[in-house]
Design an enzyme around this catalytic site. Structure first.
Site, PDB file in Angstrom:
ATOM      1  N   LYS A  55       0.634  -1.122  -0.031  1.00 36.71           N
ATOM      2  CA  LYS A  55      -0.103  -0.050  -0.085  1.00 36.71           C
ATOM      3  C   LYS A  55       0.643   1.185   0.296  1.00 36.71           C
ATOM      4  CE  LYS A  55      -3.975  -2.313   2.464  1.00 36.71           C
ATOM      5  NZ  LYS A  55      -4.724  -2.305   3.065  1.00 36.71           N
ATOM      6  N   GLN A  99      -5.341  -1.555   9.616  1.00 39.00           N
ATOM      7  CA  GLN A  99      -4.883  -2.757   9.375  1.00 39.00           C
ATOM      8  C   GLN A  99      -5.502  -4.505  10.172  1.00 39.00           C
ATOM      9  OE1 GLN A  99      -3.235  -3.358   6.135  1.00 39.00           O
ATOM     10  NE2 GLN A  99      -3.787  -5.681   6.144  1.00 39.00           N
ATOM     11  N   ASP A 122     -11.478   3.280   3.732  1.00 34.79           N
ATOM     12  CA  ASP A 122     -11.711   1.825   4.268  1.00 34.79           C
ATOM     13  C   ASP A 122     -13.611   1.396   4.193  1.00 34.79           C
ATOM     14  OD1 ASP A 122     -10.315  -0.268   3.817  1.00 34.79           O
ATOM     15  OD2 ASP A 122      -9.108  -0.478   5.415  1.00 34.79           O
TER      16      ASP A 122
END
Ligand SMILES: NC(=O)c1ccc[n+]([C@@H]2O[C@H](COP(=O)([O-])OP(=O)(O)OC[C@H]3O[C@@H](n4cnc5c(N)ncnc54)[C@H](OP(=O)(O)O)[C@@H]3O)[C@@H](O)[C@H]2O)c1
Length: 289
Positions: A55, A99, A122
């Protein structure tokens, strides 16, 4: 016999990332602001560390700023919440990603609920899930967003098509069903308690596997000509003793039956980070105005 077309998510994601990079350049030229993505990793889970590294690299390649916060596994929940409060207040950060999974002593829902919904790239915050459900503008979870982009690229309009989503997680199945509804599909969500799953799948013009069970969806569950999107990523050991990745769909059996199918790897997987970058640019545009 049907000729099954391969849906090349890797190539699509590369094109998308190039377009985002050029949009970032234009945004920077117009506003003087570089979109910034902050990623928070707690602990040293090897798979998560690889994802975070990828990422970070792709964020920089898109011309955005990347802020990585790697915290030791024993970090307290209060310390994680304090970091998120700092990132919420930081005007150089437009997207915040925590994460998952988090270590067991940290309540993931409490952490996700602390992220400013405007920076929730997200799309897991209940405000964004709710906005998606009622049809308002929202930051949408990246993997489902990537699936719908591939479907629209393959089929054009999805209106009126029968879509069956196998899996009802908050991360994939449920938001994907919402997005398909937004595209005017007739949507069925199947799960572990569904009766006659093969029969339900055979109704689908669009069949999506988001289960996490290797090759569970067999070739004869697929309606001839259907478009199949395989979200599953499963590591199995082959007869030769070597590890390999397979999806939730029996890919070889689907050949000659499906109209089009995503491979694993190289299908949905590469779309996830590309959509994360797209969401970060969207968040920056809305925050900077
Ligand atoms: N970037 C990517 O490509 C990406 C991103 C996210 C996830 N994934 C992959 O996608 C898969 C699903 O992820 P997830 O996070 O959604 O998983 P999850 O939270 O474990 O959800 C799995 C879903 O599958 C359903 N299910 C389990 N066994 C079933 C069965 N025998 N028949 C029908 N349904 C069944 C479960 O039903 P119940 O609700 O009834 O238990 C649940 O809704 C995994 O392989 C994951 O690695 C890939």
């Amino acid at each position: 016999m049907i000729e099954t077309r391969l849906i090349d998510g890797k190539a699509f994601a590369e094109t998308l990332r190039a377009r985002i990079a050029s949009d970032v350049t234009a945004f920077h030229a117009a506003t003087g602001v570089k979109p910034g993505l902050a990623v928070v990793l707690v602990g040293e889970d090897p798979a998560s560390s690889v994802y975070v590294r990828n990422k970070g690299r792709q964020t920089l390649e898109a011309g955005m700023a990347s802020f990585e916060h790697k915290l030791p596994a024993e970090t307290s929940q209060d310390e994680v919440l304090a970091l998120i409060a700092t990132l919420n207040a930081d005007s150089s950060v437009h997207g915040i990603l925590v994460q998952l999974p988090l270590p067991g002593h940290i309540d993931a829902q409490a952490v996700l609920a602390t992220i400013d919904p405007a920076k929730d790239v997200d799309g897991f915050h209940v405000v964004n899930a709710g906005r998606l459900a009622v049809g308002l503008e929202a930051l949408v979870p990246c993997t489902p967003l990537g699936c719908v982009m591939l479907l629209k690229d393959t089929l054009g309009s999805l209106a009126g098509l029968e879509a069956v989503v196998v899996g009802r997680s908050n991360i994939v199945g449920k938001p994907l069903a919402q997005l398909l509804l937004r595209e005017d599909c007739t949507v069925t969500i199947a799960h572990s308690r569904t009766r006659d799953l093969p029969g339900v799948c055979r109704r689908a013009d669009i069949l999506i596997g988001a289960v996490g069970r290797p090759e569970m969806i067999r070739g004869d569950w697929i309606k001839p000509g259907a478009t199949v999107i395989d979200v599953g990523i499963n590591r199995i050991t082959g007869a030769d003793g070597k590890n390999r990745l397979v999806g939730d769909v029996a890919f070889e059996e689907a050949q000659g039956i499906a109209g089009a199918i995503t491979p694993v790897p190289g299908g949905v997987g590469p779309m996830t980070i590309a959509c994360l970058l797209a969401n970060t640019l969207t968040a920056a545009r809305r925050l900077v105005g």
